[in-house]
Motif scaffolding. Structure first.
Motif, PDB file in Angstrom:
ATOM      1  N   ASP A 119      42.202  47.829  45.704  1.00  0.00           N
ATOM      2  CA  ASP A 119      42.806  47.150  46.641  1.00  0.00           C
ATOM      3  C   ASP A 119      42.537  45.507  46.361  1.00  0.00           C
ATOM      4  O   ASP A 119      42.164  45.217  45.335  1.00  0.00           O
ATOM      5  CB  ASP A 119      42.489  47.432  48.047  1.00  0.00           C
ATOM      6  CG  ASP A 119      40.924  47.188  48.265  1.00  0.00           C
ATOM      7  OD1 ASP A 119      39.854  46.756  47.304  1.00  0.00           O
ATOM      8  OD2 ASP A 119      40.252  47.714  49.308  1.00  0.00           O
ATOM      9  N   ASP A 120      42.989  44.536  47.506  1.00  0.00           N
ATOM     10  CA  ASP A 120      42.680  43.209  47.113  1.00  0.00           C
ATOM     11  C   ASP A 120      43.543  42.794  46.157  1.00  0.00           C
ATOM     12  O   ASP A 120      42.888  41.817  45.224  1.00  0.00           O
ATOM     13  CB  ASP A 120      41.302  42.960  47.254  1.00  0.00           C
ATOM     14  CG  ASP A 120      40.962  41.613  47.545  1.00  0.00           C
ATOM     15  OD1 ASP A 120      41.624  40.958  48.372  1.00  0.00           O
ATOM     16  OD2 ASP A 120      39.931  40.825  47.239  1.00  0.00           O
ATOM     17  N   LEU A 121      44.600  43.025  45.923  1.00  0.00           N
ATOM     18  CA  LEU A 121      45.261  42.809  44.567  1.00  0.00           C
ATOM     19  C   LEU A 121      46.273  41.479  44.642  1.00  0.00           C
ATOM     20  O   LEU A 121      47.039  41.453  45.988  1.00  0.00           O
ATOM     21  CB  LEU A 121      46.225  43.814  44.049  1.00  0.00           C
ATOM     22  CG  LEU A 121      45.423  44.867  43.559  1.00  0.00           C
ATOM     23  CD1 LEU A 121      46.291  46.211  43.367  1.00  0.00           C
ATOM     24  CD2 LEU A 121      44.565  44.534  42.300  1.00  0.00           C
ATOM     25  N   ASN A 122      46.202  40.465  44.151  1.00  0.00           N
ATOM     26  CA  ASN A 122      47.138  39.278  44.284  1.00  0.00           C
ATOM     27  C   ASN A 122      48.496  39.747  43.897  1.00  0.00           C
ATOM     28  O   ASN A 122      48.852  40.541  42.980  1.00  0.00           O
ATOM     29  CB  ASN A 122      46.725  38.294  42.986  1.00  0.00           C
ATOM     30  CG  ASN A 122      47.672  36.936  43.304  1.00  0.00           C
ATOM     31  OD1 ASN A 122      48.743  36.896  42.760  1.00  0.00           O
ATOM     32  ND2 ASN A 122      46.537  36.023  43.567  1.00  0.00           N
ATOM     33  N   LYS A 123      49.547  39.084  44.639  1.00  0.00           N
ATOM     34  CA  LYS A 123      50.907  39.700  44.417  1.00  0.00           C
ATOM     35  C   LYS A 123      51.358  39.308  42.942  1.00  0.00           C
ATOM     36  O   LYS A 123      52.267  40.217  42.603  1.00  0.00           O
ATOM     37  CB  LYS A 123      51.863  38.791  45.546  1.00  0.00           C
ATOM     38  CG  LYS A 123      51.680  37.362  45.404  1.00  0.00           C
ATOM     39  CD  LYS A 123      52.359  36.604  46.781  1.00  0.00           C
ATOM     40  CE  LYS A 123      52.502  35.184  46.288  1.00  0.00           C
ATOM     41  NZ  LYS A 123      53.281  34.451  47.817  1.00  0.00           N
ATOM     42  N   TRP A 124      50.759  38.169  42.425  1.00  0.00           N
ATOM     43  CA  TRP A 124      51.519  38.014  41.070  1.00  0.00           C
ATOM     44  C   TRP A 124      50.784  39.046  40.146  1.00  0.00           C
ATOM     45  O   TRP A 124      51.507  39.326  39.027  1.00  0.00           O
ATOM     46  CB  TRP A 124      50.870  36.503  40.699  1.00  0.00           C
ATOM     47  CG  TRP A 124      52.173  35.566  41.148  1.00  0.00           C
ATOM     48  CD1 TRP A 124      51.980  34.720  42.238  1.00  0.00           C
ATOM     49  CD2 TRP A 124      53.049  35.463  40.611  1.00  0.00           C
ATOM     50  NE1 TRP A 124      53.016  34.009  42.535  1.00  0.00           N
ATOM     51  CE2 TRP A 124      53.938  34.481  41.407  1.00  0.00           C
ATOM     52  CE3 TRP A 124      53.892  35.779  39.500  1.00  0.00           C
ATOM     53  CZ2 TRP A 124      55.274  33.908  41.054  1.00  0.00           C
ATOM     54  CZ3 TRP A 124      55.149  35.229  39.094  1.00  0.00           C
ATOM     55  CH2 TRP A 124      55.819  34.520  39.937  1.00  0.00           C
ATOM     56  N   TYR A 125      49.595  39.462  40.487  1.00  0.00           N
ATOM     57  CA  TYR A 125      49.142  40.646  39.404  1.00  0.00           C
ATOM     58  C   TYR A 125      50.002  41.718  39.525  1.00  0.00           C
ATOM     59  O   TYR A 125      50.507  42.419  38.653  1.00  0.00           O
ATOM     60  CB  TYR A 125      47.743  40.984  40.057  1.00  0.00           C
ATOM     61  CG  TYR A 125      47.266  42.215  39.354  1.00  0.00           C
ATOM     62  CD1 TYR A 125      46.765  42.049  37.906  1.00  0.00           C
ATOM     63  CD2 TYR A 125      47.188  43.405  39.586  1.00  0.00           C
ATOM     64  CE1 TYR A 125      46.427  43.069  37.030  1.00  0.00           C
ATOM     65  CE2 TYR A 125      46.865  44.536  38.872  1.00  0.00           C
ATOM     66  CZ  TYR A 125      46.621  44.326  37.649  1.00  0.00           C
ATOM     67  OH  TYR A 125      46.243  45.448  36.766  1.00  0.00           O
ATOM     68  N   VAL A 126      50.488  42.002  40.876  1.00  0.00           N
ATOM     69  CA  VAL A 126      51.279  43.373  41.063  1.00  0.00           C
ATOM     70  C   VAL A 126      52.678  43.236  40.379  1.00  0.00           C
ATOM     71  O   VAL A 126      53.250  43.947  39.519  1.00  0.00           O
ATOM     72  CB  VAL A 126      51.604  43.530  42.695  1.00  0.00           C
ATOM     73  CG1 VAL A 126      52.593  44.623  42.818  1.00  0.00           C
ATOM     74  CG2 VAL A 126      50.373  43.866  43.455  1.00  0.00           C
TER      75      VAL A 126
END
Length: 273
Positions: A119-126
């Motif tokens: 969890d706690d993933l950056n939108k740009w990482y996704v």
């Protein structure tokens, strides 16, 4: 071009989007990296584009830069640059072993990251991770892609719902709907809506260029006037690129670049490329 047809994001990417902030320095480096990727389109060959990327990678590997990045942002930047380099290696030879090694090594890194960051993933990482998976899935079992394809749709739907003005998320989602079969949830109408949304909310040259390219090619089979207008809009952002010239050549032969990305071998053979 990367083949998006029914490719996937792994289930371990959920839950999404808890982390939204990056430092000013990290945001600036992300913008600079996107701009650098765009500028490679101005190169006169795939080889010179790769060299430009390698020079940039060397530049940002300095401790002064790396020490100001979180591990996640460092991985985001790395994903984006690997994807860009892979694209040019793939352009040279779609069966390149060096391209396969490059993308699969990065795939292993993101799988390892996902195992310890659920969890706690950056939108740009996704976005960068989803794009990476789309490129490397041709090297993974097809059954895995089919099984997880609908999860990718859910992830992109969630991303666009939470960040409707994130142009790159809209582009990626549009590509999923464009290439996925109707029985699996694909929709040309939905793809068109998302391509238009990506173009409308584009906020930098990278987003303006690629959203215009995709929107142009979406309209290729239905509205030649709009196709030409949006392709010109892309060229206005970065004039005289070999990529736009290549797209114009494909269009003159009766193919969109989206057709080409999904049927490269067949079209190359027909056109003697």
């Amino acid at each position: 071009m990367k083949k998006y047809a029914f490719f996937v994001i792994l289930l371990s990417i959920l839950p999404l989007f808890a982390k939204e902030s990056m430092s000013d320095f990290e945001n600036q480096l992300l913008e600079k990296t996107l701009q650098q990727e765009l500028l490679t389109r101005s190169c006169d060959s795939n080889e010179s584009a790769i060299q430009m990327l390698d020079d940039y990678i060397l530049e940002i590997e300095s401790p002064e830069i790396q020490n100001q990045l979180s591990d996640e942002v460092r991985l985001i930047i790395e994903n984006l640059l690997v994807l860009s380099k892979y694209t040019y290696l793939y352009n040279i030879d779609m069966n390149s072993e060096s391209a396969k090694e490059l993308i699969m090594n990065q795939y292993e890194k993101v799988v390892e990251w996902n195992e310890s960051h659920t969890d706690d993933l950056n939108k740009w990482y996704v976005v960068s991770y989803g794009d990476l998976i789309n490129s490397c899935m041709r090297f993974l079992p097809q059954t895995q892609a089919i099984k997880l394809g609908l999860q990718e749709k859910k992830d992109y739907d969630a991303l666009v719902e939470k960040y409707p003005e994130m142009s790159v998320a809209c582009m990626n989602s549009a590509l999923w709907y464009y290439f996925a079969p109707g029985i699996g949830g694909g929709s040309q109408k939905k793809a068109g809506e998302l391509f238009n949304q990506a173009y409308s909310c584009a906020s930098n040259d990278y987003e303006k260029y690629y959203s215009a390219v995709y929107l142009s090619q979406y309209y290729f089979n239905t509205d030649k006037t709009k196709c030409s207008e949006y392709l010109q809009a892309a060229e206005n952002v970065l004039p005289g690129t070999s990529y736009i010239n290549f797209i114009k050549m494909l269009n003159s032969k009766g193919y969109s670049v989206l057709d080409y990305s999904n049927n490269r071998e067949k079209i190359d053979k027909k056109l003697g490329l």
